[in-house]
Design a protein around this motif. Structure first.
Motif, PDB file in Angstrom:
ATOM      1  N   GLU A 108       0.811  -1.217   0.000  1.00 55.04           N
ATOM      2  CA  GLU A 108       0.000   0.000   0.000  1.00 55.04           C
ATOM      3  C   GLU A 108       0.843   1.265   0.000  1.00 55.04           C
ATOM      4  O   GLU A 108       0.310   2.367  -0.176  1.00 55.04           O
ATOM      5  CB  GLU A 108      -0.925   0.006   1.226  1.00 55.04           C
ATOM      6  N   ARG A 181       2.742  -9.059  -5.466  1.00 53.49           N
ATOM      7  CA  ARG A 181       2.250  -9.811  -6.619  1.00 53.49           C
ATOM      8  C   ARG A 181       3.362 -10.284  -7.542  1.00 53.49           C
ATOM      9  O   ARG A 181       3.220 -10.305  -8.767  1.00 53.49           O
ATOM     10  CB  ARG A 181       1.221  -8.997  -7.416  1.00 53.49           C
ATOM     11  N   ASP A 294      -5.804 -13.068  -5.284  1.00 55.46           N
ATOM     12  CA  ASP A 294      -6.034 -11.651  -5.008  1.00 55.46           C
ATOM     13  C   ASP A 294      -7.104 -11.450  -3.943  1.00 55.46           C
ATOM     14  O   ASP A 294      -6.953 -10.617  -3.038  1.00 55.46           O
ATOM     15  CB  ASP A 294      -6.463 -10.904  -6.282  1.00 55.46           C
ATOM     16  N   GLY A 295      -8.184 -12.223  -4.029  1.00 54.03           N
ATOM     17  CA  GLY A 295      -9.297 -12.045  -3.112  1.00 54.03           C
ATOM     18  C   GLY A 295      -8.925 -12.371  -1.676  1.00 54.03           C
ATOM     19  O   GLY A 295      -9.331 -11.662  -0.742  1.00 54.03           O
ATOM     20  N   SER A 298      -6.612  -9.603  -0.333  1.00 53.05           N
ATOM     21  CA  SER A 298      -7.382  -8.382  -0.052  1.00 53.05           C
ATOM     22  C   SER A 298      -8.205  -8.524   1.222  1.00 53.05           C
ATOM     23  O   SER A 298      -8.304  -7.582   2.026  1.00 53.05           O
ATOM     24  CB  SER A 298      -8.304  -8.063  -1.232  1.00 53.05           C
ATOM     25  N   GLU A 299      -8.787  -9.698   1.427  1.00 50.36           N
ATOM     26  CA  GLU A 299      -9.594  -9.925   2.627  1.00 50.36           C
ATOM     27  C   GLU A 299      -8.738  -9.845   3.890  1.00 50.36           C
ATOM     28  O   GLU A 299      -9.133  -9.227   4.890  1.00 50.36           O
ATOM     29  CB  GLU A 299     -10.267 -11.295   2.535  1.00 50.36           C
ATOM     30  N   LYS A 301      -5.887  -8.271   4.253  1.00 51.16           N
ATOM     31  CA  LYS A 301      -5.439  -6.891   4.448  1.00 51.16           C
ATOM     32  C   LYS A 301      -6.553  -6.034   5.031  1.00 51.16           C
ATOM     33  O   LYS A 301      -6.305  -5.164   5.891  1.00 51.16           O
ATOM     34  CB  LYS A 301      -4.936  -6.315   3.126  1.00 51.16           C
ATOM     35  N   ALA A 302      -7.777  -6.279   4.605  1.00 49.29           N
ATOM     36  CA  ALA A 302      -8.918  -5.533   5.155  1.00 49.29           C
ATOM     37  C   ALA A 302      -9.101  -5.851   6.636  1.00 49.29           C
ATOM     38  O   ALA A 302      -9.357  -4.953   7.457  1.00 49.29           O
ATOM     39  CB  ALA A 302     -10.183  -5.866   4.373  1.00 49.29           C
TER      40      ALA A 302
END
Length: 319
Positions: A108, A181, A294-295, A298-299, A301-302
């Motif tokens: 980020e 990535r 990716d999903g 992302s989850e 990290k959230a």
């Protein structure tokens, strides 16, 4: 509040990034609660590493070495999350607190985005391999880029980002490659590598830790890791100390490993002995790399950022 990090005597980028990552994630944290120690990235939930009698805020740390601290003193501990479910189980907190290694949040940071690729395939050894092995000399000979894990952390991370593929003996080499990535392949040169901490992180992202074996490159490396090299065994009877910096090391052997490249027959002989290491690493570089979905990333990290928001609120961090 100040960040804690384990300072390797030789340098280790995966620990050193604590010095600036938290200023990005929690700007202003240094200005509040001076009695609190922020325990973040690293396998540092260790009795001898963390001071007693001081309040500690744990955000994403892992267990894996030595013995656990005394967590019964609840007034000393605020455990918001840990690196993964294995650490959560080991220290006795709810499994949902095993979220992910905080180093995934490097992706980020603007300075680690949109950099051009410069390297085809790169190798990131464990710091012990870097200081005692011949890797910096032999890796280029098989067409790979050598990334020194003892180098300046931001420079190491940029090199990882600018590679098309990473071969990682360093766990944070794989963690950061995955976060940025960059497909990666795990390798291991020794039984000294800690499988527990790798599996702790891997299980949070649905990837598999099945390292490909790469032989050791020098006698010094075998001696530092308590392993074998060309039939010579350096296994010791003494258990490893809880503080890695207190591990007894033959400085004469390390000095030989660190010496400038010799010319002539001596260097040629050392490279012949490192032949199996070169071949093993070459084979690993041709293996199919992996990358978390990716999903899932992302989850995780959230979930981690939800923890960060809670810390900001509860500690009055304004930034």
């Amino acid at each position: 509040m100040q960040p804690y990090y384990w300072e390797s005597a030789h340098g280790n980028f995966g620990d050193d990034l604590n010095l600036w990552l938290w200023d990005f994630l929690l700007p202003g944290f240094r200005d509040v609660h001076p009695q609190t120690l922020l325990v973040g990235v690293g396998t540092v939930l260790n009795r001898v590493l963390l001071p007693e009698g001081q309040h500690k805020l744990v955000i994403g740390s892992g267990f894996g070495y030595g013995s656990l601290p005394d967590f019964s003193r609840s007034e000393e501990w605020d455990i918001r999350c840990v690196r993964g479910p294995l650490t959560a189980k080991a220290i006795g907190v709810a499994p949902e607190k095993g979220i992910v290694d905080p180093a995934v949040m490097l992706a980020e940071m603007p300075e680690f985005q949109n950099l051009p690729k410069r390297y085809k395939k790169s190798f990131v050894p464990h710091w012990e391999s870097a200081v005692s092995g011949l890797w910096s000399s032999i890796v280029p000979k098989i067409g790979l880029t050598y990334i020194d894990p003892c180098g300046e952390a931001k420079s190491v991370i940029r090199q990882i980002l600018q590679s098309e593929m990473i071969i990682a003996e360093s766990m944070h080499g794989a963690i950061i490659a995955d976060a940025l990535r960059v497909p990666w392949v795990a390798v291991s040169t020794s039984v000294a590598i800690n499988n527990f901490k790798w599996n702790d992180w891997a299980s949070t992202l649905g990837v598999t830790y099945k390292p490909l074996h790469v032989p050791l490159s020098t006698r010094a490396e075998a001696k530092m890791k308590g392993d074998r090299f060309w039939g010579m065994s350096f296994k010791g009877d003494e258990p490893a100390p809880e503080n890695p910096n207190e591990r007894p090391v033959d400085e004469a052997v390390l000095a030989e490993a660190r010496a400038p490249q010799q010319s002539g027959l001596r260097m040629a002989a050392k490279q012949v002995l490192a032949g199996p290491a070169m071949l093993g690493l070459l084979k690993a570089s041709r293996a199919e790399p992996q990358l978390s979905r990716d999903g899932i990333l992302s989850e995780r990290k959230a979930q981690f950022m939800d923890v960060i928001e809670g810390v900001r609120r509860d500690y009055g961090i304004v930034g």
